[in-house]
Motif scaffolding. Structure first.
Motif, PDB file in Angstrom:
ATOM      1  N   ARG A  43      40.004  30.342  43.539  1.00  0.00           N
ATOM      2  CA  ARG A  43      41.270  30.136  42.837  1.00  0.00           C
ATOM      3  C   ARG A  43      41.840  28.773  43.210  1.00  0.00           C
ATOM      4  O   ARG A  43      41.666  28.304  44.341  1.00  0.00           O
ATOM      5  CB  ARG A  43      42.283  31.215  43.218  1.00  0.00           C
ATOM      6  CG  ARG A  43      41.903  32.615  42.746  1.00  0.00           C
ATOM      7  CD  ARG A  43      42.943  33.638  43.186  1.00  0.00           C
ATOM      8  NE  ARG A  43      42.957  33.772  44.626  1.00  0.00           N
ATOM      9  CZ  ARG A  43      44.072  33.883  45.366  1.00  0.00           C
ATOM     10  NH1 ARG A  43      45.256  33.816  44.784  1.00  0.00           N
ATOM     11  NH2 ARG A  43      43.995  34.024  46.670  1.00  0.00           N
ATOM     12  N   GLU A  64      40.692  30.196  37.869  1.00  0.00           N
ATOM     13  CA  GLU A  64      39.966  31.174  38.665  1.00  0.00           C
ATOM     14  C   GLU A  64      38.522  31.272  38.179  1.00  0.00           C
ATOM     15  O   GLU A  64      38.244  31.089  36.997  1.00  0.00           O
ATOM     16  CB  GLU A  64      40.614  32.559  38.589  1.00  0.00           C
ATOM     17  CG  GLU A  64      42.001  32.644  39.209  1.00  0.00           C
ATOM     18  CD  GLU A  64      42.518  34.067  39.266  1.00  0.00           C
ATOM     19  OE1 GLU A  64      41.684  34.997  39.333  1.00  0.00           O
ATOM     20  OE2 GLU A  64      43.747  34.259  39.250  1.00  0.00           O
ATOM     21  N   PRO A  84      43.914  37.582  46.601  1.00  0.00           N
ATOM     22  CA  PRO A  84      43.749  37.677  45.144  1.00  0.00           C
ATOM     23  C   PRO A  84      44.314  38.982  44.604  1.00  0.00           C
ATOM     24  O   PRO A  84      44.462  39.966  45.343  1.00  0.00           O
ATOM     25  CB  PRO A  84      42.228  37.603  44.959  1.00  0.00           C
ATOM     26  CG  PRO A  84      41.680  38.145  46.241  1.00  0.00           C
ATOM     27  CD  PRO A  84      42.632  37.708  47.314  1.00  0.00           C
ATOM     28  N   ASP A  85      44.620  38.984  43.315  1.00  0.00           N
ATOM     29  CA  ASP A  85      45.121  40.193  42.668  1.00  0.00           C
ATOM     30  C   ASP A  85      44.001  41.187  42.396  1.00  0.00           C
ATOM     31  O   ASP A  85      44.254  42.382  42.203  1.00  0.00           O
ATOM     32  CB  ASP A  85      45.812  39.836  41.341  1.00  0.00           C
ATOM     33  CG  ASP A  85      47.054  38.972  41.554  1.00  0.00           C
ATOM     34  OD1 ASP A  85      47.688  39.117  42.618  1.00  0.00           O
ATOM     35  OD2 ASP A  85      47.367  38.158  40.659  1.00  0.00           O
ATOM     36  N   ARG A  86      42.762  40.704  42.347  1.00  0.00           N
ATOM     37  CA  ARG A  86      41.618  41.563  42.032  1.00  0.00           C
ATOM     38  C   ARG A  86      40.747  41.762  43.257  1.00  0.00           C
ATOM     39  O   ARG A  86      40.505  40.841  44.011  1.00  0.00           O
ATOM     40  CB  ARG A  86      40.776  40.944  40.907  1.00  0.00           C
ATOM     41  CG  ARG A  86      41.534  40.724  39.615  1.00  0.00           C
ATOM     42  CD  ARG A  86      40.685  39.989  38.591  1.00  0.00           C
ATOM     43  NE  ARG A  86      40.387  38.619  38.983  1.00  0.00           N
ATOM     44  CZ  ARG A  86      39.189  38.176  39.321  1.00  0.00           C
ATOM     45  NH1 ARG A  86      38.155  38.999  39.302  1.00  0.00           N
ATOM     46  NH2 ARG A  86      39.004  36.922  39.657  1.00  0.00           N
TER      47      ARG A  86
END
Length: 215
Positions: A106, A91, A48-50
């Motif tokens: 996601r 998401e 994930p980006d976070r």
């Protein structure tokens, strides 16, 4: 993994001397191992980006991405007793404050009228609390030991050392609980994928109808 009926699960659990829930949990954890190492590279969605990802599971669900996201999220919410929140169309996060874990769900289209689903387990909150507690224990212990050394108090010195040992044990227990929580969260995530797939099959398979007498 072959699907088991409720009756088969009950029989297998009785033979193993465990409850059906425990057996299903173990099967979900085993499936999580397989999902974490997909043979087809196209199933890999990437991290994930976070946040961080201590572990993850992923798989395909034969539903639209939004519906697959809702199904997996609902299962995680039911298993953990926590309420999640969306982070966009595809998401959602479910935060377990008690352990300090975040389930990051996601989905995306798989190119075959279904969805790729990935659940990452983010332990950032738990690690932050653990590190803060460790820093606090070390700081207080050093302050007490330093003051005891200045005034020459053996009692205060021993009290500071005892406080440091007790605090260290509490921090260690917190770290062990977080590690165990990550393992359990992986099984919960795999179970959520299993439930979403089972629900999809139930929707796709029409109920059998009994033939009328005399036919």
């Amino acid at each position: 993994m072959a699907q088991r009926s409720d009756e088969e699960l009950r029989d297998a659990a009785a033979e193993a001397g465990i409850s059906p829930h425990e057996l299903r949990h173990a099967l979900a954890e085993r499936q999580g191992d397989a999902l974490d190492r997909p043979s087809d590279a196209t199933t890999i969605m990437g991290p994930p980006d976070r946040g961080d990802s201590a572990t993850h599971v992923e798989g395909r669900v034969a539903r639209a991405p939004a519906a697959a996201l809702a199904a997996v999220r609902a299962s995680i919410e039911r298993q953990t007793g926590r309420t999640g929140h969306r982070q966009g169309d595809h998401e959602a996060d479910v935060v377990d404050d008690g352990i300090g874990l975040t389930y990051r769900v996601r989905t995306r289209e798989d190119g075959a009228d279904g969805a790729l689903v990935r659940v990452d387990v983010d332990p950032t909150a738990g690690k932050s609390f653990r590190n803060l507690a460790a820093t606090g224990v070390i700081g207080v212990t050093l302050a007490i030991v330093g003051l005891a050394s200045l005034i020459g108090s053996t009692v205060m010195l021993l009290g500071g050392a005892g406080l440091g040992i007790l605090g260290g044990l509490l921090v260690f227990r917190r770290a062990a609980a977080l590690s165990s929580g990550v393992t359990n969260a992986r099984a919960i995530s795999a179970h959520a994928l299993m439930e979403a797939e089972d629900a999809t099959r139930a929707i796709a398979t029409p109920p059998s109808r009994a033939l009328p007498p005399g036919t």
